[in-house]
Design a protein around this motif. Structure first.
Motif, PDB file in Angstrom:
ATOM      1  N   GLU A 279      -3.277 -10.725   3.885  1.00 13.97           N
ATOM      2  CA  GLU A 279      -3.478 -10.074   5.177  1.00 13.97           C
ATOM      3  C   GLU A 279      -3.638  -8.590   4.887  1.00 13.97           C
ATOM      4  O   GLU A 279      -2.675  -7.906   4.508  1.00 13.97           O
ATOM      5  N   GLU A 280      -4.836  -8.101   5.035  1.00 16.43           N
ATOM      6  CA  GLU A 280      -5.148  -6.735   4.634  1.00 16.43           C
ATOM      7  C   GLU A 280      -4.557  -5.706   5.606  1.00 16.43           C
ATOM      8  O   GLU A 280      -4.483  -5.943   6.814  1.00 16.43           O
ATOM      9  N   ASN A 281      -4.125  -4.574   5.045  1.00 13.81           N
ATOM     10  CA  ASN A 281      -3.672  -3.433   5.843  1.00 13.81           C
ATOM     11  C   ASN A 281      -2.603  -3.820   6.862  1.00 13.81           C
ATOM     12  O   ASN A 281      -2.567  -3.306   7.975  1.00 13.81           O
ATOM     13  N   ALA A 282      -1.737  -4.739   6.481  1.00 16.90           N
ATOM     14  CA  ALA A 282      -0.633  -5.175   7.342  1.00 16.90           C
ATOM     15  C   ALA A 282       0.626  -5.202   6.488  1.00 16.90           C
ATOM     16  O   ALA A 282       0.553  -5.298   5.263  1.00 16.90           O
ATOM     17  N   GLY A 283       1.795  -5.133   7.136  1.00 14.45           N
ATOM     18  CA  GLY A 283       3.008  -5.025   6.350  1.00 14.45           C
ATOM     19  C   GLY A 283       4.178  -5.852   6.816  1.00 14.45           C
ATOM     20  O   GLY A 283       5.295  -5.658   6.337  1.00 14.45           O
ATOM     21  N   THR A 284       3.970  -6.784   7.733  1.00 16.22           N
ATOM     22  CA  THR A 284       5.087  -7.623   8.163  1.00 16.22           C
ATOM     23  C   THR A 284       5.507  -8.542   7.024  1.00 16.22           C
ATOM     24  O   THR A 284       4.679  -9.095   6.315  1.00 16.22           O
ATOM     25  N   HIS A 285       6.803  -8.710   6.873  1.00 14.87           N
ATOM     26  CA  HIS A 285       7.381  -9.496   5.789  1.00 14.87           C
ATOM     27  C   HIS A 285       7.524 -10.947   6.241  1.00 14.87           C
ATOM     28  O   HIS A 285       8.325 -11.257   7.112  1.00 14.87           O
ATOM     29  N   GLY A 286       6.723 -11.825   5.661  1.00 13.17           N
ATOM     30  CA  GLY A 286       6.703 -13.225   6.081  1.00 13.17           C
ATOM     31  C   GLY A 286       5.604 -13.431   7.099  1.00 13.17           C
ATOM     32  O   GLY A 286       5.744 -13.031   8.252  1.00 13.17           O
ATOM     33  N   ILE A 287       4.477 -14.032   6.679  1.00  8.07           N
ATOM     34  CA  ILE A 287       3.314 -14.068   7.567  1.00  8.07           C
ATOM     35  C   ILE A 287       2.880 -15.476   7.963  1.00  8.07           C
ATOM     36  O   ILE A 287       2.045 -15.623   8.852  1.00  8.07           O
ATOM     37  N   ALA A 288       3.433 -16.509   7.340  1.00  5.35           N
ATOM     38  CA  ALA A 288       3.052 -17.873   7.720  1.00  5.35           C
ATOM     39  C   ALA A 288       3.577 -18.199   9.113  1.00  5.35           C
ATOM     40  O   ALA A 288       4.711 -17.879   9.455  1.00  5.35           O
ATOM     41  N   GLY A 289       2.737 -18.840   9.924  1.00  6.33           N
ATOM     42  CA  GLY A 289       3.167 -19.232  11.260  1.00  6.33           C
ATOM     43  C   GLY A 289       3.401 -18.065  12.181  1.00  6.33           C
ATOM     44  O   GLY A 289       4.101 -18.185  13.190  1.00  6.33           O
ATOM     45  N   GLY A 290       2.809 -16.907  11.861  1.00 14.54           N
ATOM     46  CA  GLY A 290       2.954 -15.723  12.691  1.00 14.54           C
ATOM     47  C   GLY A 290       1.757 -15.511  13.586  1.00 14.54           C
ATOM     48  O   GLY A 290       1.052 -16.457  13.946  1.00 14.54           O
TER      49      GLY A 290
ATOM     50  N   ALA B 176      12.612  -2.021  10.954  1.00 12.47           N
ATOM     51  CA  ALA B 176      11.239  -1.712  11.357  1.00 12.47           C
ATOM     52  C   ALA B 176      10.307  -1.688  10.157  1.00 12.47           C
ATOM     53  O   ALA B 176       9.094  -1.836  10.303  1.00 12.47           O
ATOM     54  N   GLY B 177      10.859  -1.504   8.961  1.00 10.00           N
ATOM     55  CA  GLY B 177      10.055  -1.596   7.756  1.00 10.00           C
ATOM     56  C   GLY B 177       9.718  -3.025   7.391  1.00 10.00           C
ATOM     57  O   GLY B 177       8.701  -3.286   6.736  1.00 10.00           O
ATOM     58  N   TYR B 178      10.538  -3.966   7.818  1.00  3.42           N
ATOM     59  CA  TYR B 178      10.282  -5.382   7.571  1.00  3.42           C
ATOM     60  C   TYR B 178       9.301  -5.971   8.586  1.00  3.42           C
ATOM     61  O   TYR B 178       8.431  -6.755   8.223  1.00  3.42           O
ATOM     62  N   TYR B 179       9.486  -5.615   9.855  1.00  2.00           N
ATOM     63  CA  TYR B 179       8.778  -6.307  10.937  1.00  2.00           C
ATOM     64  C   TYR B 179       8.249  -5.301  11.955  1.00  2.00           C
ATOM     65  O   TYR B 179       9.020  -4.557  12.565  1.00  2.00           O
ATOM     66  N   ASP B 180       6.940  -5.289  12.165  1.00  2.00           N
ATOM     67  CA  ASP B 180       6.398  -4.310  13.104  1.00  2.00           C
ATOM     68  C   ASP B 180       6.674  -4.661  14.554  1.00  2.00           C
ATOM     69  O   ASP B 180       6.497  -3.821  15.433  1.00  2.00           O
ATOM     70  N   ASP B 181       7.136  -5.890  14.837  1.00  2.00           N
ATOM     71  CA  ASP B 181       7.492  -6.174  16.227  1.00  2.00           C
ATOM     72  C   ASP B 181       8.781  -5.456  16.640  1.00  2.00           C
ATOM     73  O   ASP B 181       9.147  -5.441  17.813  1.00  2.00           O
ATOM     74  N   TYR B 182       9.476  -4.826  15.694  1.00  2.00           N
ATOM     75  CA  TYR B 182      10.611  -3.975  16.025  1.00  2.00           C
ATOM     76  C   TYR B 182      10.185  -2.559  16.413  1.00  2.00           C
ATOM     77  O   TYR B 182      10.995  -1.787  16.938  1.00  2.00           O
ATOM     78  N   TRP B 183       8.959  -2.187  16.125  1.00  2.00           N
ATOM     79  CA  TRP B 183       8.552  -0.796  16.315  1.00  2.00           C
ATOM     80  C   TRP B 183       8.755  -0.277  17.742  1.00  2.00           C
ATOM     81  O   TRP B 183       9.331   0.803  17.923  1.00  2.00           O
ATOM     82  N   PRO B 184       8.307  -0.992  18.777  1.00  2.00           N
ATOM     83  CA  PRO B 184       8.467  -0.441  20.130  1.00  2.00           C
ATOM     84  C   PRO B 184       9.920  -0.201  20.520  1.00  2.00           C
ATOM     85  O   PRO B 184      10.264   0.845  21.089  1.00  2.00           O
ATOM     86  N   MET B 185      10.812  -1.159  20.233  1.00  2.00           N
ATOM     87  CA  MET B 185      12.204  -0.987  20.663  1.00  2.00           C
ATOM     88  C   MET B 185      12.913   0.107  19.862  1.00  2.00           C
ATOM     89  O   MET B 185      13.735   0.854  20.402  1.00  2.00           O
ATOM     90  N   ARG B 186      12.591   0.247  18.578  1.00  2.00           N
ATOM     91  CA  ARG B 186      13.227   1.308  17.797  1.00  2.00           C
ATOM     92  C   ARG B 186      12.745   2.691  18.266  1.00  2.00           C
ATOM     93  O   ARG B 186      13.541   3.623  18.408  1.00  2.00           O
ATOM     94  N   ALA B 187      11.453   2.821  18.488  1.00  2.00           N
ATOM     95  CA  ALA B 187      10.922   4.094  18.974  1.00  2.00           C
ATOM     96  C   ALA B 187      11.504   4.432  20.344  1.00  2.00           C
ATOM     97  O   ALA B 187      11.852   5.593  20.623  1.00  2.00           O
ATOM     98  N   SER B 188      11.634   3.440  21.200  1.00  2.00           N
ATOM     99  CA  SER B 188      12.198   3.666  22.533  1.00  2.00           C
ATOM    100  C   SER B 188      13.650   4.123  22.445  1.00  2.00           C
ATOM    101  O   SER B 188      14.084   5.010  23.191  1.00  2.00           O
ATOM    102  N   ALA B 189      14.417   3.516  21.543  1.00  2.00           N
ATOM    103  CA  ALA B 189      15.827   3.886  21.402  1.00  2.00           C
ATOM    104  C   ALA B 189      15.970   5.313  20.897  1.00  2.00           C
ATOM    105  O   ALA B 189      16.833   6.073  21.358  1.00  2.00           O
ATOM    106  N   LEU B 190      15.122   5.700  19.952  1.00  2.00           N
ATOM    107  CA  LEU B 190      15.166   7.061  19.429  1.00  2.00           C
ATOM    108  C   LEU B 190      14.808   8.062  20.526  1.00  2.00           C
ATOM    109  O   LEU B 190      15.454   9.101  20.686  1.00  2.00           O
TER     110      LEU B 190
END
Length: 533
Positions: free
Chosen positions: A476-487, A334-348
């Motif tokens: 990409e300001e104020n964003a943290g996803t790792h790898g942003i080309a083609g996103g 979830a630190g690498y990719y914010d698209d993991y955030w919903p599923m990780r929060a749901s699992a917790l």
């Protein structure tokens, strides 16, 4: 590059192998090194042989539209006629028809996803994604497995069945007994790498750059168009330093800091600090959506929920497989990719409500991936340990990581344990390449970076921008996803396309607003995306 660390420690006293490579096109007048001469020999041989494209091996898992082949490179570039190893290469031909293309065919776009230890053979598949279709129309999309990875002279440092045993502990503030255990494991791992791999010292970033030059020649490309992500930006920058006149276009997506004083011990400490910031971003997002997850209305409350789960897993692992170590590994993603955030929060959230299944599904090791994961870790360790000096006394590691863990406990010690074999590495170390190019030496290149990227902290992009003359940086300001080309960020993609398709760059530094945060979801079992390090 994996979750790595800050640049506070003092490197131990090490015997270094000096960098002996004269950059192509330099005006030094000195004779080329044996390695540089060997690269020229290998590239000429590869250009003559080309690549025989055919059906991909079943192990690659690629559709018939992707074709595969191999390229032979010397294990040791100082002995180009000696032992050869074969790199697996994949390709999807440009999809656009010459008569209908606005930009015309532009040759091969070679990609590396990073690691060290990740394979890019899947890369031709991205051409089917909407964000990549214009690029796929103009370029042959070429991926490959670097030396040591998968079927490209595979490295292995231990029996995969013993790698990543679960459940495991992952104390954020380990005691002396646990530290002694991890030191012993690091020493054993380093010995295993040496015992199982006679050519271990030849797995380096310098040789990855030389291999890229041979691949360029085998593809029949006069000049290279390359895109590297994460660690791929580092050896791509080494390539640009060694072979600037052979570069056509280069994209550096999520750049590693190439400062020789930071490679690699310092980079790993800085990375741990950056992951703490990104972990805080995740907890802030979860708190904002407390009505969905009920994990706490503040980041501090979310942290308490996480620590409660962690403590329960230390006492009784979920499904007998998920302990604190597996929990930490899952939430590191979830630190690498914010698209993991919903599923990780749901699992917790589900776990705290009495349903451990989503957490088990997301965090338990996958036995079928054990060999791949062990191989990736072996390559990562070999390259980073061979590349640079590391402290050779555990006292330095203990001091630096104990200090850092006081302010950044989330990833610090887990990161240290992953890299600790480098303290006891049996192979000779190299001096890191002084990545830099003079004005006019290198064609303009493009650097892409997310401002809050944890895996490759933003300072790395600024440093690379300073070192590669004529490069342009898109942030990409104020964003943290790792790898942003083609996103998902259209602004970033517009700069990316303009450069690859037309050679256009912003003057020096352009900014894009962040992509949208993920929407909350209670679906704890959402399918995960395959990810590279």
């Amino acid at each position: 590059m994996r979750a790595a660390a800050a640049r506070y420690g003092t490197a131990g006293s090490l015997v270094l192998t000096a960098l002996v490579a004269t950059p192509a096109g330099s005006a030094s007048g000195s004779p080329p090194s044996p390695e540089m001469s060997g690269t020229t020999v290998a590239a000429q041989r590869a250009e003559a042989a080309g690549i025989r494209w055919g059906a991909c091996a079943e192990a690659e898992g690629l559709p018939p539209s992707v074709r595969c082949g191999t390229v032979s490179v010397p294990l040791d570039y100082a002995r180009p006629e000696g032992k050869q190893i074969k790199l697996t290469v994949s390709r999807a031909k440009a999809t656009g028809k010459a008569a209908k293309r606005a930009v015309g065919r532009q040759g091969a776009l070679v990609y590396n996803p990073g690691g060290p230890g990740a394979s890019g053979t899947y890369f031709p598949l991205v051409g089917a994604l909407p964000e990549w279709k214009r690029i796929a129309a103009a370029y042959d999309l070429v991926g490959y497995a670097p030396r040591g990875v998968d079927r490209s002279a595979r490295l292995s440092c231990q029996d995969p069945k013993r790698f990543g045993k679960a459940p495991s502990q992952a104390p954020t503030h380990p005691d002396a007994s646990y530290k002694r255990e991890r030191v012993a494991r690091a020493k054993a791992y380093a010995r295993g790498c040496a015992d199982r791999n006679p050519g271990l010292r030849h797995y380096t970033s310098l040789n990855n750059a030389r291999d890229l030059e041979v691949l360029r020649a085998a593809l029949g490309e006069r000049r290279l168009t390359f895109m590297g992500a994460s660690y791929g930006t580092y050896f791509g920058a080494v390539y640009a330093t060694l072979f600037p006149s052979h570069v056509r276009r280069m994209v550096f997506d999520s750049a590693v800091n190439p400062d020789p004083t930071q490679v690699w011990y310092g980079n790993n400490l800085e990375q741990s600090l950056a992951f703490e910031r990104r972990w805080a971003d995740f907890r802030t997002w979860v708190a904002k959506h407390d009505k969905t997850y009920h994990l706490g209305k503040t980041p501090e409350a979310v942290q308490r929920s996480y620590e409660k789960v962690r403590a329960e897993l230390a006492h009784e692992p979920a499904g007998g497989k998920v302990g604190p170590g597996q929990l930490q590994g899952a939430f590191l993603q979830a630190g690498y990719y914010d698209d993991y955030w919903p599923m990780r929060a749901s699992a917790l959230s589900a776990y705290l409500k009495g349903d451990p299944k989503p957490l088990i599904e997301q965090a338990a090791p996958e036995p079928r991936a054990a060999a791949e994961n062990e191989n990736g870790n072996a390559v990562y360790t070999a390259v980073e340990c061979n590349d640079a000096p590391w402290p050779t006394d555990f006292e330095t590691w203990d001091r630096d990581n104990s200090r850092l863990a006081r302010v950044a406990p989330f990833e610090t010690w887990d990161n240290a344990w992953m890299n600790l074999p480098c303290a006891y590495w049996p192979a000779p170390r190299q001096r890191p390449v002084d990545v830099r190019t003079a004005p006019g030496e290198l064609p303009p290149t493009l650097i892409l970076a997310a401002e809050r990227d944890a895996a490759t902290p933003y300072e790395g992009a600024l440093e690379l921008n300073r070192r590669l003359s004529g490069s342009a940086l898109v942030t990409e300001e104020n964003a943290g996803t790792h790898g942003i080309a083609g996103g998902p960020n259209k602004c970033v993609n517009a700069h990316f396309e303009a450069y690859l398709l037309e050679g256009r760059l912003p003057v020096r530094h352009a900014s894009c607003a962040p992509h949208k945060e993920p929407a909350p979801s209670s679906g704890a079992r959402a399918a995960e995306l395959p990810r590279e390090r």
